[in-house]
Design an enzyme around this catalytic site. Structure first.
Site, PDB file in Angstrom:
ATOM      1  N   ASP A  10       0.842  -1.191   0.000  1.00  0.00           N
ATOM      2  CA  ASP A  10       0.000   0.000   0.000  1.00  0.00           C
ATOM      3  C   ASP A  10       0.880   1.244   0.000  1.00  0.00           C
ATOM      4  O   ASP A  10       1.634   1.476   0.942  1.00  0.00           O
ATOM      5  CB  ASP A  10      -0.878  -0.055   1.253  1.00  0.00           C
ATOM      6  CG  ASP A  10      -1.835   1.102   1.393  1.00  0.00           C
ATOM      7  OD1 ASP A  10      -1.717   2.100   0.654  1.00  0.00           O
ATOM      8  OD2 ASP A  10      -2.718   1.011   2.268  1.00  0.00           O
ATOM      9  N   ASN A  24      -6.832  11.941 -11.107  1.00  0.00           N
ATOM     10  CA  ASN A  24      -7.670  12.257 -12.257  1.00  0.00           C
ATOM     11  C   ASN A  24      -7.556  13.758 -12.519  1.00  0.00           C
ATOM     12  O   ASN A  24      -6.973  14.496 -11.720  1.00  0.00           O
ATOM     13  CB  ASN A  24      -9.128  11.811 -12.044  1.00  0.00           C
ATOM     14  CG  ASN A  24      -9.753  12.456 -10.824  1.00  0.00           C
ATOM     15  OD1 ASN A  24      -9.691  13.666 -10.634  1.00  0.00           O
ATOM     16  ND2 ASN A  24     -10.357  11.642  -9.978  1.00  0.00           N
ATOM     17  N   GLY A  32      -9.441   3.722  -6.650  1.00  0.00           N
ATOM     18  CA  GLY A  32      -8.096   3.162  -6.688  1.00  0.00           C
ATOM     19  C   GLY A  32      -7.114   3.871  -5.786  1.00  0.00           C
ATOM     20  O   GLY A  32      -7.438   4.290  -4.680  1.00  0.00           O
ATOM     21  N   VAL A  33      -5.888   4.024  -6.282  1.00  0.00           N
ATOM     22  CA  VAL A  33      -4.818   4.635  -5.485  1.00  0.00           C
ATOM     23  C   VAL A  33      -5.151   6.090  -5.147  1.00  0.00           C
ATOM     24  O   VAL A  33      -4.843   6.569  -4.054  1.00  0.00           O
ATOM     25  CB  VAL A  33      -3.448   4.502  -6.194  1.00  0.00           C
ATOM     26  CG1 VAL A  33      -3.344   5.375  -7.422  1.00  0.00           C
ATOM     27  CG2 VAL A  33      -2.316   4.818  -5.244  1.00  0.00           C
ATOM     28  N   ASP A  34      -5.789   6.797  -6.049  1.00  0.00           N
ATOM     29  CA  ASP A  34      -6.158   8.196  -5.821  1.00  0.00           C
ATOM     30  C   ASP A  34      -7.067   8.318  -4.605  1.00  0.00           C
ATOM     31  O   ASP A  34      -6.817   9.119  -3.698  1.00  0.00           O
ATOM     32  CB  ASP A  34      -6.845   8.744  -7.078  1.00  0.00           C
ATOM     33  CG  ASP A  34      -7.060  10.248  -7.052  1.00  0.00           C
ATOM     34  OD1 ASP A  34      -6.383  10.943  -6.270  1.00  0.00           O
ATOM     35  OD2 ASP A  34      -7.885  10.725  -7.850  1.00  0.00           O
ATOM     36  N   SER A 120      -2.128   4.337 -14.402  1.00  0.00           N
ATOM     37  CA  SER A 120      -3.067   4.043 -15.495  1.00  0.00           C
ATOM     38  C   SER A 120      -3.416   2.572 -15.689  1.00  0.00           C
ATOM     39  O   SER A 120      -4.147   2.237 -16.616  1.00  0.00           O
ATOM     40  CB  SER A 120      -2.587   4.630 -16.832  1.00  0.00           C
ATOM     41  OG  SER A 120      -2.771   6.014 -16.864  1.00  0.00           O
ATOM     42  N   THR A 121      -2.923   1.671 -14.838  1.00  0.00           N
ATOM     43  CA  THR A 121      -3.168   0.242 -15.087  1.00  0.00           C
ATOM     44  C   THR A 121      -4.418  -0.289 -14.402  1.00  0.00           C
ATOM     45  O   THR A 121      -4.761  -1.453 -14.605  1.00  0.00           O
ATOM     46  CB  THR A 121      -1.957  -0.610 -14.646  1.00  0.00           C
ATOM     47  OG1 THR A 121      -1.769  -0.462 -13.237  1.00  0.00           O
ATOM     48  CG2 THR A 121      -0.711  -0.222 -15.403  1.00  0.00           C
ATOM     49  N   GLY A 122      -5.096   0.536 -13.641  1.00  0.00           N
ATOM     50  CA  GLY A 122      -6.331   0.101 -12.973  1.00  0.00           C
ATOM     51  C   GLY A 122      -7.529   0.390 -13.870  1.00  0.00           C
ATOM     52  O   GLY A 122      -7.630  -0.146 -14.984  1.00  0.00           O
ATOM     53  N   ILE A 123      -8.387   1.292 -13.417  1.00  0.00           N
ATOM     54  CA  ILE A 123      -9.607   1.586 -14.174  1.00  0.00           C
ATOM     55  C   ILE A 123      -9.326   2.265 -15.519  1.00  0.00           C
ATOM     56  O   ILE A 123     -10.192   2.282 -16.383  1.00  0.00           O
ATOM     57  CB  ILE A 123     -10.614   2.428 -13.351  1.00  0.00           C
ATOM     58  CG1 ILE A 123     -10.014   3.764 -12.951  1.00  0.00           C
ATOM     59  CG2 ILE A 123     -11.094   1.665 -12.136  1.00  0.00           C
ATOM     60  CD1 ILE A 123     -11.022   4.729 -12.343  1.00  0.00           C
TER      61      ILE A 123
END
Length: 173
Positions: A10, A24, A32-34, A120-123
């Site tokens: 984490d 974003n 996500g991480v954001d 950028s690899t999540g949603i």
């Protein structure tokens, strides 16, 4: 000392000078991480992001901004907006631009230690291996030009990204 470290876990728990947020364009938090960074860091991060929005209207894809890290173990957060994968041929360059923007802000703010998530690899659906290749290439190029930079920690929340990074960097258990 190896200047590139891979960590499975984490990013909100990593202690270093600055962490990178896969933000974003609104800078108002999200999933996500954001979302995790905003929740763990508290309202100081959101307040700082609101000031940036008021002065420049958010953050464009491929760009980065810097704020306080609030309640996190880091001193600063560098927020960068990665591209959504649409396979239109511009996403790779936009992702490279994210790393360039992050590293530029780090240098400008005398930061020599960064923790970076999988941008950028999540949603946003960027192919994980391609994203890792771009991240590693950009980081190695940066470190060659900035010998005094202490380290870059790639923080992989999921095991798939972690294994991809280890493979690409030739690291074994």
């Amino acid at each position: 000392m190896n200047k590139i470290i891979i960590y499975h876990g984490d990013i909100t728990k990593v202690e270093c000078q600055a962490i990178v947020n896969a933000a974003n364009t609104s800078l108002m938090g999200g999933g996500g991480v954001d979302g995790a960074i905003h929740r763990a860091g508290g309202t100081k991060i959101l307040d700082a992001c609101k000031k940036i929005r008021a002065s420049q209207g958010g953050c464009k894809v491929g760009h980065a901004v810097i704020t306080t890290a609030g309640n996190l173990l880091a001193d600063k957060i560098i927020h960068t907006v990665g591209p959504v994968w649409n396979n239109k041929g511009v996403e790779e360059e936009l992702l490279r631009s994210c790393y360039k923007s992050v590293f530029d802000l780090a240098v400008q703010n005398n930061i020599c230690e960064l923790a970076i998530p999988n941008i950028s690899t999540g949603i946003y659906r960027f192919p994980k291996k391609l994203a890792a290749e771009i991240a590693i290439e950009a980081t190695k190029d940066f470190l060659k030009r900035n010998e005094n930079f202490k380290q870059v920690i790639f923080v992989c929340f999921d095991i798939e990204n972690y294994l991809i990074y280890k493979e690409l960097l030739g690291m074994t258990e």
